[in-house]
Write an enzyme that holds these catalytic residues in place. Structure first.
Site, PDB file in Angstrom:
ATOM      1  N   ASP A   1      96.225  17.045   4.811  1.00  0.00           N
ATOM      2  CA  ASP A   1      96.421  15.622   5.080  1.00  0.00           C
ATOM      3  C   ASP A   1      96.695  15.494   6.570  1.00  0.00           C
ATOM      4  O   ASP A   1      97.435  16.310   7.157  1.00  0.00           O
ATOM      5  CB  ASP A   1      97.640  15.084   4.329  1.00  0.00           C
ATOM      6  CG  ASP A   1      97.432  14.975   2.824  1.00  0.00           C
ATOM      7  OD1 ASP A   1      96.427  15.512   2.316  1.00  0.00           O
ATOM      8  OD2 ASP A   1      98.290  14.376   2.158  1.00  0.00           O
TER       9      ASP A   1
ATOM     10  N   SER B   1     102.758  18.928  13.551  1.00  0.00           N
ATOM     11  CA  SER B   1     102.001  20.152  13.783  1.00  0.00           C
ATOM     12  C   SER B   1     100.517  19.812  13.764  1.00  0.00           C
ATOM     13  O   SER B   1     100.138  18.670  13.496  1.00  0.00           O
ATOM     14  CB  SER B   1     102.341  21.203  12.728  1.00  0.00           C
ATOM     15  OG  SER B   1     102.479  20.609  11.459  1.00  0.00           O
TER      16      SER B   1
END
Length: 271
Positions: A94, A234
């Site tokens: 995602d 991230s």
């Protein structure tokens, strides 16, 4: 001060840049990680879930003993179906995606910084293999699901860890510093039948002390969980060889227009 104001202060002012060596140091992230692994960190979960707008009913919440258990929570079975077409390259996570053509040694240009394959991989011979290919960037924000999967069936090589610092991966930081080339990252080569040999790289970010990959050299399956990040934003960077089947043009359009396309783990990147 909002989160964006804080990031612009850190990366775009002299005083902020003076603080960066402390905040991006891996030891600081390790200390934060130790606390977020402890039972005392459970008190942070309700506020985090509320601010991030996370619907916990979609996730496995049994046995959460600390904040990191919540952050790297598993999604309930069936909520991230894998595209049934075996010829599709799928999203590994995602996140917010865009793509760039690799021009010579240049992976992507982000405002003030030009990233190169050689800097990213620290391996000139391997970098040459991807000249003329494609670079995909998937940015995960704190509210996203932080587990990721393999994009295609194939033979996976060893994990190669490149130590570094831990800057945030938000666009305001990418504009100011070579974040992808400085941050701690870990990559592997995956030999596939349809997409050639691709590089799948996980990039840590500020307060992400750990990238957790499950497997060493092995046969892997498309959609199989590859690993997970612990706390913080991230990114995942993917490199495709020049003769790999093309991904959907909309991802390249997003790269040219400096925007990002929301994607879910398992969805096709080909249409």
């Amino acid at each position: 001060m909002t989160a964006m104001d804080a990031i612009r202060f850190l990366y775009h002012t002299r005083a902020g840049r003076a603080l960066l060596p402390l905040l991006t140091n891996r030891k600081v992230s390790q200390l934060c990680g130790a606390f977020l692994d402890s039972p005392a960190s459970r008190m942070l979960i309700p506020g985090f879930v509320r601010r991030a707008g996370i619907d916990l009913s979609q996730f496995q919440t049994e046995g959460m003993r600390c904040f990191n258990d919540c952050f790297s929570r598993r999604i309930r079975e069936g909520l991230r179906p894998v595209c049934p077409d075996p010829d599709c390259l799928i999203s590994p996570c995602d996140g917010l995606a865009r793509a760039y053509p690799v021009q010579g040694d240049t992976v992507l240009n982000v405002k003030e910084y030009r990233y190169t394959l050689t800097e990213l991989l620290r391996d000139p011979a391997l970098a040459a293999r991807y000249e003329g290919g494609t670079c995909l960037v998937f940015r995960l924000c704190v509210e996203h699901y932080h587990r990721y999967c393999y994009m295609a069936d194939g033979e996976k090589g060893e994990n190669i860890f490149l130590p570094g610092q831990l800057h945030t991966v938000r666009p305001a930081a990418l504009e100011a510093l070579p974040v992808f080339a400085e941050n701690c990252r870990e990559y592997t080569l995956i030999e596939t039948e349809r997409f050639g040999t691709l590089v799948q790289m996980e990039v840590g970010a500020m307060l992400v002390g750990r990238i957790r990959n499950h497997h060493g050299r092995s046969r892997v399956r498309r959609g199989e969980e590859k690993g997970y990040f612990q706390y913080g934003g991230s990114s995942i960077v993917v490199l495709l060889e020049p003769d790999a089947p093309p991904i959907a043009p909309r991802f390249f359009e997003a790269g040219r227009e400096d925007r990002e396309i929301p994607v879910l783990q398992g969805e096709s990147l080909m249409d």
